[in-house]
Design an enzyme around this catalytic site. Structure first.
Site, PDB file in Angstrom:
ATOM      1  N   HIS A 116       3.523   2.432  13.205  1.00 19.59           N
ATOM      2  CA  HIS A 116       2.605   3.576  13.392  1.00 19.59           C
ATOM      3  C   HIS A 116       3.185   4.633  14.329  1.00 19.59           C
ATOM      4  O   HIS A 116       2.449   5.362  14.989  1.00 19.59           O
ATOM      5  CB  HIS A 116       1.203   3.137  13.838  1.00 19.59           C
ATOM      6  CG  HIS A 116       0.430   2.472  12.745  1.00 19.59           C
ATOM      7  ND1 HIS A 116      -0.898   2.147  12.825  1.00 19.59           N
ATOM      8  CD2 HIS A 116       0.821   2.072  11.498  1.00 19.59           C
ATOM      9  CE1 HIS A 116      -1.296   1.575  11.686  1.00 19.59           C
ATOM     10  NE2 HIS A 116      -0.259   1.511  10.875  1.00 19.59           N
ATOM     11  N   ASP A 158       3.678  -6.437   3.341  1.00 15.87           N
ATOM     12  CA  ASP A 158       3.456  -5.365   4.318  1.00 15.87           C
ATOM     13  C   ASP A 158       4.349  -5.633   5.531  1.00 15.87           C
ATOM     14  O   ASP A 158       5.054  -6.640   5.573  1.00 15.87           O
ATOM     15  CB  ASP A 158       1.968  -5.335   4.715  1.00 15.87           C
ATOM     16  CG  ASP A 158       1.504  -3.954   5.171  1.00 15.87           C
ATOM     17  OD1 ASP A 158       2.326  -3.172   5.682  1.00 15.87           O
ATOM     18  OD2 ASP A 158       0.299  -3.677   5.028  1.00 15.87           O
ATOM     19  N   GLU A 195      -5.268   1.717   2.416  1.00 15.55           N
ATOM     20  CA  GLU A 195      -5.174   0.507   3.240  1.00 15.55           C
ATOM     21  C   GLU A 195      -5.405   0.832   4.708  1.00 15.55           C
ATOM     22  O   GLU A 195      -6.089   0.097   5.418  1.00 15.55           O
ATOM     23  CB  GLU A 195      -3.786  -0.139   3.066  1.00 15.55           C
ATOM     24  CG  GLU A 195      -3.659  -1.533   3.689  1.00 15.55           C
ATOM     25  CD  GLU A 195      -3.171  -1.537   5.127  1.00 15.55           C
ATOM     26  OE1 GLU A 195      -3.118  -2.630   5.723  1.00 15.55           O
ATOM     27  OE2 GLU A 195      -2.862  -0.460   5.689  1.00 15.55           O
ATOM     28  N   GLU A 196      -4.827   1.944   5.141  1.00 11.98           N
ATOM     29  CA  GLU A 196      -4.866   2.264   6.580  1.00 11.98           C
ATOM     30  C   GLU A 196      -6.262   2.627   7.089  1.00 11.98           C
ATOM     31  O   GLU A 196      -6.481   2.708   8.282  1.00 11.98           O
ATOM     32  CB  GLU A 196      -3.884   3.411   6.894  1.00 11.98           C
ATOM     33  CG  GLU A 196      -2.413   3.088   6.611  1.00 11.98           C
ATOM     34  CD  GLU A 196      -1.804   2.092   7.599  1.00 11.98           C
ATOM     35  OE1 GLU A 196      -2.507   1.643   8.524  1.00 11.98           O
ATOM     36  OE2 GLU A 196      -0.613   1.770   7.420  1.00 11.98           O
ATOM     37  N   HIS A 241       0.812  -1.224   0.000  1.00  6.51           N
ATOM     38  CA  HIS A 241       0.000   0.000   0.000  1.00  6.51           C
ATOM     39  C   HIS A 241       0.841   1.268   0.000  1.00  6.51           C
ATOM     40  O   HIS A 241       1.878   1.357   0.652  1.00  6.51           O
ATOM     41  CB  HIS A 241      -1.049  -0.012   1.115  1.00  6.51           C
ATOM     42  CG  HIS A 241      -0.555  -0.019   2.531  1.00  6.51           C
ATOM     43  ND1 HIS A 241      -0.307   1.137   3.227  1.00  6.51           N
ATOM     44  CD2 HIS A 241      -0.301  -1.028   3.396  1.00  6.51           C
ATOM     45  CE1 HIS A 241       0.065   0.836   4.470  1.00  6.51           C
ATOM     46  NE2 HIS A 241       0.096  -0.471   4.602  1.00  6.51           N
ATOM     47  N   ASP A 255       5.833   1.372   6.957  1.00  6.85           N
ATOM     48  CA  ASP A 255       4.509   0.782   6.749  1.00  6.85           C
ATOM     49  C   ASP A 255       3.767   1.665   5.757  1.00  6.85           C
ATOM     50  O   ASP A 255       3.224   2.688   6.148  1.00  6.85           O
ATOM     51  CB  ASP A 255       3.783   0.691   8.091  1.00  6.85           C
ATOM     52  CG  ASP A 255       2.342   0.216   7.967  1.00  6.85           C
ATOM     53  OD1 ASP A 255       1.950  -0.241   6.880  1.00  6.85           O
ATOM     54  OD2 ASP A 255       1.609   0.329   8.973  1.00  6.85           O
TER      55      ASP A 255
HETATM   56 ZN   LIG Z   1       0.616  -1.478   6.385  1.00  8.77          ZN
END
Ligand SMILES: [Zn+2]
Length: 332
Positions: free
Chosen positions: A304, A218, A195-196, A63, A165
């Site tokens: 994150h 991922d 995606e998130e 992504h 990510d």
């Molecule tokens: Zn991801």
């Protein structure tokens, strides 16, 4: 591969605002696939056509989008309040920096909490300061989006950056496409959007492509930090082959095939069971009448946060594992 990774992780692209990073990827892969399209949701799809009758149709995704913030309102003194894109952890925010589409930087501040100064902040207590003195002076508008801002750093074999990510997955797909000299299969490299915020891009791409099998690339968490989650995956021990996560059970044939291919090639690999979190593979698996799906995960710490960390050797081994998969026949 490091210059490519640097460009990708330093690019701007919170969910729904992937155009800049998508154009960057399009430039990097120019001339490599047989054709490239952008679908109505914004997924960039690069297709290498089938070379053998027995070949399968494969869909690989990574992504483009990163977690981030969208301005919801601006107060009289020019501070912006925000809503999140994806799993933003307020603990990782205070004192951090964000960047908007035009390159403008902002600092994340937090309301003073005199009564409970040690309580973790909530997202609604955060604000963004872009150096404005008043609402009139503030260059931001409601709806402007920002991602974290940090440059890439190298700590020995470890790479530290925002949005590894999943820009590291994007880098792995680009590098795989560059190195793929022959394959019996038709391979669609999907650089997915949103995606998130719920695996949205991969879902529509999977519906449109009607692949025989799908694979997400991922990041996954690790269990190798002090008092960390109980989890087998560690940095530096190779790509993690997904068994299950909170939204999918990987197709056992794909899991076994990846384990077998890694073994044959002498590549390190580990098995992943992730308690919380998922990937585009979960959306692929339930598209149309169901599509066998699996996932190659790159182990990452501090996911994150603005300082996500991966091991470069795992990244290189992930490219080799994908090449092993794509260059040989698949029997099921
Ligand atoms: Zn991801």
């Amino acid at each position: 591969m490091k210059p490519l990774i640097k460009k990708l992780v330093e690019a701007y692209g919170p969910s729904g605002s992937e155009a800049q990073v998508r154009e960057l990827v399009r430039e990097e892969i120019r001339g490599l696939p047989d054709y490239t399209t952008v679908d109505p949701l914004g997924n960039l799809i690069a297709v290498v056509k089938k070379k053998a009758k027995s070949g399968k149709k494969l869909m690989l995704t990574a992504h483009l989008d990163e977690i981030g913030f969208i301005v919801s309102h601006i107060d009289d003194r020019g501070f912006a309040r925000v809503h999140p894109f994806g799993g933003v952890n307020p603990l990782a925010c205070v004192g951090g920096r964000v960047r908007f589409a035009d390159g403008r930087l902002g600092v994340i501040g937090v309301d003073s909490r005199r009564d409970e100064p040690n309580k973790p902040p909530t997202l609604s207590e955060l604000f963004i300061d872009v150096g404005a003195a008043s609402r009139e002076d503030c260059p931001l508008k409601v709806g402007d989006s920002a991602g974290y801002w940090r440059p890439l750093e190298e700590l020995g074999d470890r790479l530290v950056a925002k949005s590894l990510d999943d820009r590291i997955g994007v880098a792995v797909l680009i590098e795989t496409l560059r190195a793929l000299k022959r394959t019996p299969h038709e391979v669609a490299f999907v650089f997915s959007v949103q995606e998130e915020v719920g695996l949205r891009g991969a879902g529509v791409a999977a519906f449109g492509l009607e692949a025989d099998l799908g694979l997400a690339v991922d990041v996954t968490r690790t269990g190798d930090t002090p008092n960390g989650v109980k989890m087998e995956v560690s940095l530096g021990l190779g790509p993690a082959i997904k068994v299950r996560d909170s939204r999918m059970i990987a197709d056992p044939r794909i899991k076994d095939l990846l384990v077998q291919r890694a073994g044959e090639a002498g590549l390190p690999s580990q098995l992943e069971i992730l308690e919380a979190g998922s990937t585009d593979a979960a959306a692929i698996q339930i598209a149309r009448g169901g599509i066998p799906a699996g996932c190659v995960s790159i182990p990452a710490r501090y996911i994150h946060t603005p300082s996500e960390m991966v091991d470069y050797r795992d990244v290189q081994a992930s490219v080799k594992l994908l090449l092993e998969l794509l260059q040989k026949p698949i029997d099921f």
